[in-house]
Design a protein around this motif. Structure first.
Motif, PDB file in Angstrom:
ATOM      1  N   VAL A 128      -6.213   8.228  -3.231  1.00  0.00           N
ATOM      2  CA  VAL A 128      -4.873   8.770  -3.492  1.00  0.00           C
ATOM      3  C   VAL A 128      -4.807   9.351  -4.894  1.00  0.00           C
ATOM      4  O   VAL A 128      -4.277  10.445  -5.118  1.00  0.00           O
ATOM      5  CB  VAL A 128      -3.801   7.671  -3.317  1.00  0.00           C
ATOM      6  CG1 VAL A 128      -2.408   8.227  -3.624  1.00  0.00           C
ATOM      7  CG2 VAL A 128      -3.842   7.088  -1.919  1.00  0.00           C
TER       8      VAL A 128
ATOM      9  N   ALA B 200      -6.766   2.938  -3.326  1.00  0.00           N
ATOM     10  CA  ALA B 200      -5.881   3.815  -4.100  1.00  0.00           C
ATOM     11  C   ALA B 200      -6.649   4.896  -4.840  1.00  0.00           C
ATOM     12  O   ALA B 200      -6.060   5.905  -5.264  1.00  0.00           O
ATOM     13  CB  ALA B 200      -5.053   2.993  -5.079  1.00  0.00           C
TER      14      ALA B 200
ATOM     15  N   TRP C 294       2.080   9.155  -6.541  1.00  0.00           N
ATOM     16  CA  TRP C 294       2.568  10.533  -6.458  1.00  0.00           C
ATOM     17  C   TRP C 294       3.721  10.761  -7.435  1.00  0.00           C
ATOM     18  O   TRP C 294       3.838  11.833  -8.038  1.00  0.00           O
ATOM     19  CB  TRP C 294       2.990  10.865  -5.023  1.00  0.00           C
ATOM     20  CG  TRP C 294       1.822  11.148  -4.140  1.00  0.00           C
ATOM     21  CD1 TRP C 294       1.292  10.345  -3.172  1.00  0.00           C
ATOM     22  CD2 TRP C 294       1.002  12.323  -4.165  1.00  0.00           C
ATOM     23  NE1 TRP C 294       0.200  10.938  -2.589  1.00  0.00           N
ATOM     24  CE2 TRP C 294       0.002  12.155  -3.172  1.00  0.00           C
ATOM     25  CE3 TRP C 294       1.023  13.484  -4.917  1.00  0.00           C
ATOM     26  CZ2 TRP C 294      -0.972  13.118  -2.931  1.00  0.00           C
ATOM     27  CZ3 TRP C 294       0.050  14.450  -4.676  1.00  0.00           C
ATOM     28  CH2 TRP C 294      -0.930  14.276  -3.692  1.00  0.00           C
TER      29      TRP C 294
ATOM     30  N   GLU D  70       1.125   4.069  -3.027  1.00  0.00           N
ATOM     31  CA  GLU D  70       0.850   5.490  -2.831  1.00  0.00           C
ATOM     32  C   GLU D  70       2.025   6.338  -3.318  1.00  0.00           C
ATOM     33  O   GLU D  70       1.840   7.350  -4.016  1.00  0.00           O
ATOM     34  CB  GLU D  70       0.572   5.781  -1.360  1.00  0.00           C
ATOM     35  CG  GLU D  70       0.254   7.240  -1.087  1.00  0.00           C
ATOM     36  CD  GLU D  70      -0.227   7.500   0.328  1.00  0.00           C
ATOM     37  OE1 GLU D  70      -0.446   8.689   0.663  1.00  0.00           O
ATOM     38  OE2 GLU D  70      -0.378   6.527   1.095  1.00  0.00           O
ATOM     39  N   GLU D  71       3.233   5.922  -2.979  1.00  0.00           N
ATOM     40  CA  GLU D  71       4.420   6.666  -3.403  1.00  0.00           C
ATOM     41  C   GLU D  71       4.544   6.657  -4.927  1.00  0.00           C
ATOM     42  O   GLU D  71       4.899   7.663  -5.546  1.00  0.00           O
ATOM     43  CB  GLU D  71       5.663   6.057  -2.757  1.00  0.00           C
ATOM     44  CG  GLU D  71       6.889   6.924  -2.853  1.00  0.00           C
ATOM     45  CD  GLU D  71       8.008   6.459  -1.937  1.00  0.00           C
ATOM     46  OE1 GLU D  71       9.091   7.075  -1.984  1.00  0.00           O
ATOM     47  OE2 GLU D  71       7.817   5.488  -1.184  1.00  0.00           O
TER      48      GLU D  71
ATOM     49  N   ASP E 101       0.836  -1.214   0.000  1.00  0.00           N
ATOM     50  CA  ASP E 101       0.000   0.000   0.000  1.00  0.00           C
ATOM     51  C   ASP E 101       0.864   1.254   0.000  1.00  0.00           C
ATOM     52  O   ASP E 101       0.597   2.218  -0.743  1.00  0.00           O
ATOM     53  CB  ASP E 101      -0.909   0.005   1.235  1.00  0.00           C
ATOM     54  CG  ASP E 101      -2.217  -0.735   1.014  1.00  0.00           C
ATOM     55  OD1 ASP E 101      -2.444  -1.220  -0.105  1.00  0.00           O
ATOM     56  OD2 ASP E 101      -3.008  -0.829   1.965  1.00  0.00           O
ATOM     57  N   ARG E 102       1.887   1.268   0.841  1.00  0.00           N
ATOM     58  CA  ARG E 102       2.763   2.442   0.922  1.00  0.00           C
ATOM     59  C   ARG E 102       3.523   2.643  -0.394  1.00  0.00           C
ATOM     60  O   ARG E 102       3.673   3.773  -0.868  1.00  0.00           O
ATOM     61  CB  ARG E 102       3.744   2.284   2.087  1.00  0.00           C
ATOM     62  CG  ARG E 102       3.099   2.360   3.468  1.00  0.00           C
ATOM     63  CD  ARG E 102       4.134   2.462   4.562  1.00  0.00           C
ATOM     64  NE  ARG E 102       4.962   1.259   4.648  1.00  0.00           N
ATOM     65  CZ  ARG E 102       4.669   0.191   5.381  1.00  0.00           C
ATOM     66  NH1 ARG E 102       3.557   0.178   6.105  1.00  0.00           N
ATOM     67  NH2 ARG E 102       5.477  -0.851   5.419  1.00  0.00           N
TER      68      ARG E 102
END
Length: 218
Positions: free
Chosen positions: A178, A175, A49, A45-46, A41-42
């Motif tokens: 995000v 997601a 972006w 997200e990165e 998940d992390r």
């Protein structure tokens, strides 16, 4: 762009080359940076972006001005200096061009134009040119670009054993929030301002060629 074509482009069966790439996730797993679904998940997200700051501006700029494809493809090449990421972007752009020949005359000639001009054919500007020909709006193009980035990473996560298919679908649903934030933050960003937002992701992807064994090209 008709909803039917949008669904076709978003379908995992559309042979645009994403299945062969993990976006650095495979290296992240082998190096211990991602170990479980929470880590995935992390990482996702990165990566979203990063896509919003580096590649999405090229998609939208070419969508608005398809005549700038050659100029913006060259700028995208310069903005992607890491060998593995650059190679993957070219490979996926060319795969998308090949697949697009099945979508009808509006898209069929794009591959030949890119080849005749001797362009690198990076994924982001090529996507913008294709979506312009298909009549996509900026909102449709932005959402599709980020959706495909997220779907590709989660598909790689399943094959790497980080999560199961149902967990991946739950992660894809999460997601969405995000992606909305990324789209809002990237609104109005010019390709001249495109830049990588995560040096760590670039380093992880660059490590791909050093892995002893690997499933993916990047």
């Amino acid at each position: 762009m008709t909803p039917w074509i949008a669904w076709q482009l978003a379908d995992s069966a559309f042979p645009a080359g994403g299945f062969a790439h993990s976006g650095g996730l495979e290296a992240a797993v082998q190096l211990g940076h991602v170990r479980d679904p929470a880590g995935l998940d992390r990482f996702l997200e990165e990566a979203l972006w990063q896509a919003g700051s580096l590649t999405l501006p090229f998609v939208l700029a070419v969508l608005r001005a398809p005549e700038r494809l050659a100029e913006l493809d060259a700028r995208c090449d310069a903005a992607t200096p890491a060998l593995v990421a650059n190679r993957a972007s070219r490979a996926r752009g060319r795969a998308l061009l090949r697949a697009a020949t099945a979508l009808g005359p509006a898209a069929r000639s794009l591959e030949q134009e890119v080849l005749r001009a001797g362009l690198a054919g990076h994924l982001a500007p090529v996507s913008g040119a294709l979506l312009a020909r298909l009549g996509a709006s900026e909102n449709e193009a932005g959402r599709l670009h980020l959706f495909l980035a997220a779907r590709g990473l989660l598909s790689a996560g399943v094959r790497l054993g980080l999560c199961g298919p149902l967990e991946a679908q739950a992660a894809l649903a999460r997601a969405g929030a995000v992606a909305q934030a990324v789209l809002a933050a990237a609104a109005g960003r010019a390709p001249e301002d495109a830049a990588a937002s995560s040096p760590l992701l670039e380093l992880l992807q660059s490590h791909q060629d050093r892995l002893y064994s690997r499933l993916f090209q990047s």
